[in-house]
Write a protein that holds these residues in place. Structure first.
Motif, mmCIF file in Angstrom:
data_model
loop_
_atom_site.group_PDB
_atom_site.id
_atom_site.type_symbol
_atom_site.label_atom_id
_atom_site.label_comp_id
_atom_site.label_asym_id
_atom_site.label_seq_id
_atom_site.Cartn_x
_atom_site.Cartn_y
_atom_site.Cartn_z
ATOM 1 N N GLY A 20 9.627 6.298 6.580
ATOM 2 C CA GLY A 20 10.627 7.206 6.969
ATOM 3 C C GLY A 20 10.852 8.198 7.114
ATOM 4 O O GLY A 20 11.198 9.231 8.054
ATOM 5 N N LEU A 21 9.258 9.288 6.514
ATOM 6 C CA LEU A 21 8.973 10.127 6.318
ATOM 7 C C LEU A 21 8.113 10.592 8.367
ATOM 8 O O LEU A 21 8.643 11.665 8.867
ATOM 9 N N PRO A 81 0.804 -1.419 0.406
ATOM 10 C CA PRO A 81 0.196 0.257 -0.317
ATOM 11 C C PRO A 81 1.180 1.555 -0.373
ATOM 12 O O PRO A 81 2.040 1.274 0.262
ATOM 13 N N TRP A 82 0.447 2.233 -0.811
ATOM 14 C CA TRP A 82 1.073 3.938 -0.487
ATOM 15 C C TRP A 82 1.762 3.994 0.595
ATOM 16 O O TRP A 82 3.137 4.790 1.194
ATOM 17 N N TRP A 83 0.507 3.837 1.746
ATOM 18 C CA TRP A 83 1.112 4.445 2.899
ATOM 19 C C TRP A 83 2.206 3.924 3.757
ATOM 20 O O TRP A 83 2.823 4.333 4.114
ATOM 21 N N ALA A 99 -4.273 0.014 9.783
ATOM 22 C CA ALA A 99 -2.183 -0.393 9.489
ATOM 23 C C ALA A 99 -2.465 -1.178 9.465
ATOM 24 O O ALA A 99 -0.582 -1.890 10.292
ATOM 25 N N THR A 100 -2.818 -2.737 9.920
ATOM 26 C CA THR A 100 -2.674 -4.023 9.998
ATOM 27 C C THR A 100 -2.583 -4.081 11.188
ATOM 28 O O THR A 100 -2.100 -5.205 12.130
#
Length: 150
Positions: A79-80, A72-74, A122-123
């Motif tokens: 790291g950000l 997934p993109w997120w 987020a799992t």
């Protein structure tokens, strides 16, 4: 509590204890470089080199490009988020002190955690919001107030 759970709890305590130490170390580096952003970048470069060494020592295989493409993109934003956390700690620790900064971070972390748990985002495994969880978060904010005030 079984030995594996105890080991994980102790590891979490040790990791938590490292956070204010890291903030102080990075804040010192910011004083020397005259830049919070430079200190955060140096911290990430050193950390990246260390992790590259661990990956090589463990002989971990490089993931297939197909596996990375379907992530997934997120999942690429970690790291950000880490960069923001490190940069914020470098900026805040000399102004707030270690205790206020860490108490405030912890209150923010737990607020986000109960929301993530409630929705299973987020799992994370889903855990309903409960009065006890809400009270725990509110008590953390009360702790922030007490640490900052006294």
């Amino acid at each position: 509590m079984n030995p594996a759970e105890l080991g994980m709890i102790l590891m979490a305590i040790a990791a938590g204890a490292m956070m204010p130490i890291q903030a102080g170390v990075n804040s010192t580096l910011a004083l020397q470089t005259h830049s919070s952003t430079m200190a955060a970048m140096i911290s990430f470069v050193v950390g990246s080199i260390a992790l590259a060494g661990v990956v090589m020592a463990m002989r971990l295989p490089i993931p297939a490009m197909g596996a990375l493409k379907v992530a997934p993109w997120w999942s690429w934003t970690g790291g950000l988020l880490g960069a923001f956390f490190v940069a914020a700690s470098v900026i805040l620790v000399p102004k707030l002190g270690a205790a206020t900064m860490m108490a405030t971070f912890l209150a923010g972390q737990l607020t986000a955690s109960v929301i993530l748990d409630h929705f299973g985002w987020a799992t994370f495994p889903q855990h309903d919001l409960s009065p006890g969880r809400v009270a725990g978060v509110l008590l953390l904010f009360a702790g922030v107030y007490l640490i900052r005030r006294y």
